[in-house]
Design an enzyme around this catalytic site. Structure first.
Site, PDB file in Angstrom:
ATOM      1  N   LEU A 196       3.939  11.284   7.544  1.00 17.71           N
ATOM      2  CA  LEU A 196       4.360  10.395   6.472  1.00 17.71           C
ATOM      3  C   LEU A 196       5.851  10.637   6.244  1.00 17.71           C
ATOM      4  O   LEU A 196       6.324  11.769   6.378  1.00 17.71           O
ATOM      5  CB  LEU A 196       3.596  10.684   5.167  1.00 17.71           C
ATOM      6  CG  LEU A 196       2.087  10.412   5.151  1.00 17.71           C
ATOM      7  CD1 LEU A 196       1.490  10.861   3.823  1.00 17.71           C
ATOM      8  CD2 LEU A 196       1.781   8.946   5.405  1.00 17.71           C
ATOM      9  N   ASP A 197       6.586   9.576   5.894  1.00 14.90           N
ATOM     10  CA  ASP A 197       7.993   9.740   5.570  1.00 14.90           C
ATOM     11  C   ASP A 197       8.146  10.666   4.370  1.00 14.90           C
ATOM     12  O   ASP A 197       7.233  10.809   3.553  1.00 14.90           O
ATOM     13  CB  ASP A 197       8.630   8.385   5.247  1.00 14.90           C
ATOM     14  CG  ASP A 197       8.742   7.485   6.468  1.00 14.90           C
ATOM     15  OD1 ASP A 197       8.737   8.014   7.594  1.00 14.90           O
ATOM     16  OD2 ASP A 197       8.815   6.253   6.282  1.00 14.90           O
ATOM     17  N   ARG A 198       9.318  11.265   4.252  1.00 11.39           N
ATOM     18  CA  ARG A 198       9.574  12.224   3.167  1.00 11.39           C
ATOM     19  C   ARG A 198       9.225  11.641   1.790  1.00 11.39           C
ATOM     20  O   ARG A 198       8.604  12.306   0.959  1.00 11.39           O
ATOM     21  CB  ARG A 198      11.049  12.654   3.185  1.00 11.39           C
ATOM     22  CG  ARG A 198      11.423  13.629   2.082  1.00 11.39           C
ATOM     23  CD  ARG A 198      12.941  13.803   2.018  1.00 11.39           C
ATOM     24  NE  ARG A 198      13.452  14.427   3.219  1.00 11.39           N
ATOM     25  CZ  ARG A 198      13.598  15.745   3.382  1.00 11.39           C
ATOM     26  NH1 ARG A 198      13.259  16.570   2.408  1.00 11.39           N
ATOM     27  NH2 ARG A 198      14.081  16.230   4.506  1.00 11.39           N
ATOM     28  N   ARG A 255       7.893  -0.722   6.233  1.00  5.58           N
ATOM     29  CA  ARG A 255       9.205  -0.917   5.622  1.00  5.58           C
ATOM     30  C   ARG A 255       9.997  -2.012   6.327  1.00  5.58           C
ATOM     31  O   ARG A 255      10.627  -2.875   5.679  1.00  5.58           O
ATOM     32  CB  ARG A 255       9.978   0.395   5.639  1.00  5.58           C
ATOM     33  CG  ARG A 255       9.270   1.511   4.915  1.00  5.58           C
ATOM     34  CD  ARG A 255       9.834   2.890   5.226  1.00  5.58           C
ATOM     35  NE  ARG A 255      11.166   3.075   4.675  1.00  5.58           N
ATOM     36  CZ  ARG A 255      11.839   4.219   4.745  1.00  5.58           C
ATOM     37  NH1 ARG A 255      11.299   5.266   5.364  1.00  5.58           N
ATOM     38  NH2 ARG A 255      13.044   4.323   4.223  1.00  5.58           N
TER      39      ARG A 255
END
Length: 342
Positions: A153-155, A261
Site C-alpha cells: 500500500l502507498d505510504r 490514483r
C-alpha cells in the site's frame, strides 16, 4: 566475476564486492525480484536497489526486468558490486522500543498476518531515516523465522495489509493475485460530481521517472495495441455525493502501481489530498483551518481484501473500517461545503 557454483558459499559476502550470479531456488519461487534483492543486500537503501534495477545493473537471465517481476526456480539473477558507506544508518541503527508502532491486527494464524495499516507509514523503510511496517513487525517478533509483505500500500493509504509468515503462504497468495483471484476494494473521495452508479475503466499505464528521480505513472497515449503500457482495469461505484465531492468504491481488477490514483486523475476526478496526481490548490484548502476537521493526507483506504486461505482453502474476507481521520472529514462535509478549485 564470481561463478554460479560458489553462490551457496557467499551468504556472508552480501552486499557483494564483485558481480554475483545467483541461481533462484525453490524457496524463492514467485518472489518479487525487489524483495529478493532486499533480503540479500542487507543495509542497502531501498531507493538504491530500485536504481540498480532501473539502470539495468541487476539482470534476470541477462535481461532487464522491473521491480515487480516474479522469480522462478532456475532463474539467474545478476547482482552487481554494492558498496555501503560506514555511516549508513541502516548498518547500525536499530528500532528503539519507544519507536515501535502498535498495529491493529485484523487476522492472524500460524501462516498469515493481516493488519490495518495506518496512513503515513511506508510498508518498507526508506534510506534509513525511518522504518516501515515490515521492519517494525520483524523487530516486534524477532523469533519469527519468516515474515514478508504479500502486497503493498502507498505510504498515505490506510487499510488492509497482508503479510505471510511462511514461504508457502507467500507463493500461494502471489499466485492468487496473478490469477486475479484476490478481491481488493478501496474507498476514495474525489473532486467533482460523479454521476454513474457503476463505471468500468480500462486504460493502459506507463511508468516513468521524473527529472527529480521520482517514479510516476501516466495513461499511455494512443488506442488499443498502439497504446502500449500495461493494461489496467478498475470498477468504480458511487457511494455518496456532495456538491463538490464524491465518495467512490474502487474495485481493482488489476494491481498496477498507482492505478486508482492515475485512473481518477485522468478522468478529471483527482483524489482529495493526492500529492502526486491531485489538485494541489484544492489540497491546500482541504488541509487548512477552513474545513473542520481538515484533510491532511490522501483520501484512499483499502477497506476490503478477500482471498482463499492458503492452508484451509476457505474464503477469507478481511475488512478494515474507514480510518478515523477520513470518517471525521466526511462527517464535516455533511455540514460544510468546500469549493473545489480547478
Amino acid at each position: 566475476m564470481v561463478s554460479i557454483s560458489r553462490i551457496k558459499d557467499l551468504g556472508k559476502e552480501f552486499p557483494p564486492r564483485a558481480v554475483i550470479k545467483e541461481v533462484v531456488g525453490e524457496d524463492s519461487n514467485g518472489q518479487r525480484i525487489d524483495n529478493f534483492l532486499m533480503k540479500r543486500l542487507k543495509g542497502v537503501p531501498k531507493s538504491h536497489i530500485y536504481q540498480l534495477l532501473r539502470s539495468g545493473q541487476v539482470r534476470l537471465n541477462s535481461k532487464r526486468v522491473d521491480a515487480a517481476h516474479s522469480l522462478k526456480p532456475g532463474d539467474i539473477v545478476r547482482i552487481p558490486p554494492v558498496r555501503i558507506g560506514q555511516d549508513n544508518p541502516l548498518s547500525r541503527k536499530r528500532i528503539a522500543k519507544s519507536a515501535l508502532v502498535s498495529f491493529e491486527v485484523l487476522y492472524e494464524d500460524e501462516t498469515l498476518m493481516v493488519i490495518n495499516k495506518p496512513a503515513g507509514l511506508a510498508v518498507h523503510g526508506g534510506s534509513g531515516v525511518s522504518f516501515g511496517v515490515i521492519e517494525q513487525l520483524r523487530a516486534q517478533h524477532p523469533d519469527w523465522k519468516f515474515l514478508e509483505l504479500i502486497h503493498r500500500l502507498d505510504r498515505e493509504t490506510s487499510g488492509v495489509l497482508l503479510l505471510a509468515k511462511s514461504r508457502a503462504t507467500l507463493v500461494e497468495l502471489h499466485r492468487q493475485i496473478r490469477a486475479g483471484q484476490v478481491e481488493k476494494r478501496y474507498l476514495t473521495l474525489v473532486r467533482g460530481r460523479w454521476h454513474n452508479a457503476r463505471q468500468s475503466v480500462r486504460l493502459s499505464l506507463n511508468k516513468y521517472v521524473t527529472a527529480a528521480g521520482e517514479r510516476r505513472v501516466a495513461v499511455a497515449m494512443g488506442a488499443g495495441d498502439e497504446a502500449g503500457g500495461m493494461i489496467s482495469h478498475t470498477v468504480f461505484s458511487l457511494k455518496k455525493s456532495w456538491q463538490d465531492f464524491s465518495l467512490l468504491e474502487a474495485e481493482l481488477k488489476t494491481g498496477r502501481t498507482h492505478q486508482i490514483r492515475v485512473h481518477l486523475a485522468h478522468l478529471g476526478f483527482p483524489i482529495a489530498g493526492d500529492d502526486k496526481y491531485g489538485d494541489f490548490t484544492l489540497n491546500k484548502k482541504l488541509a487548512s483551518s477552513a474545513t473542520k476537521p481538515g484533510l491532511e493526507r490522501m483520501f484512499l483506504h483499502a477497506f476490503l481484501v478477500e482471498v482463499t486461505h492458503p492452508v484451509t482453502g476457505k474464503s477469507l474476507r478481511l475488512e478494515a473500517p474507514l480510518a478515523k481521520d477520513l470518517q471525521e472529514f466526511l462527517n464535516g462535509l455533511d455540514g460544510v461545503t468546500v469549493a473545489a478549485g480547478r
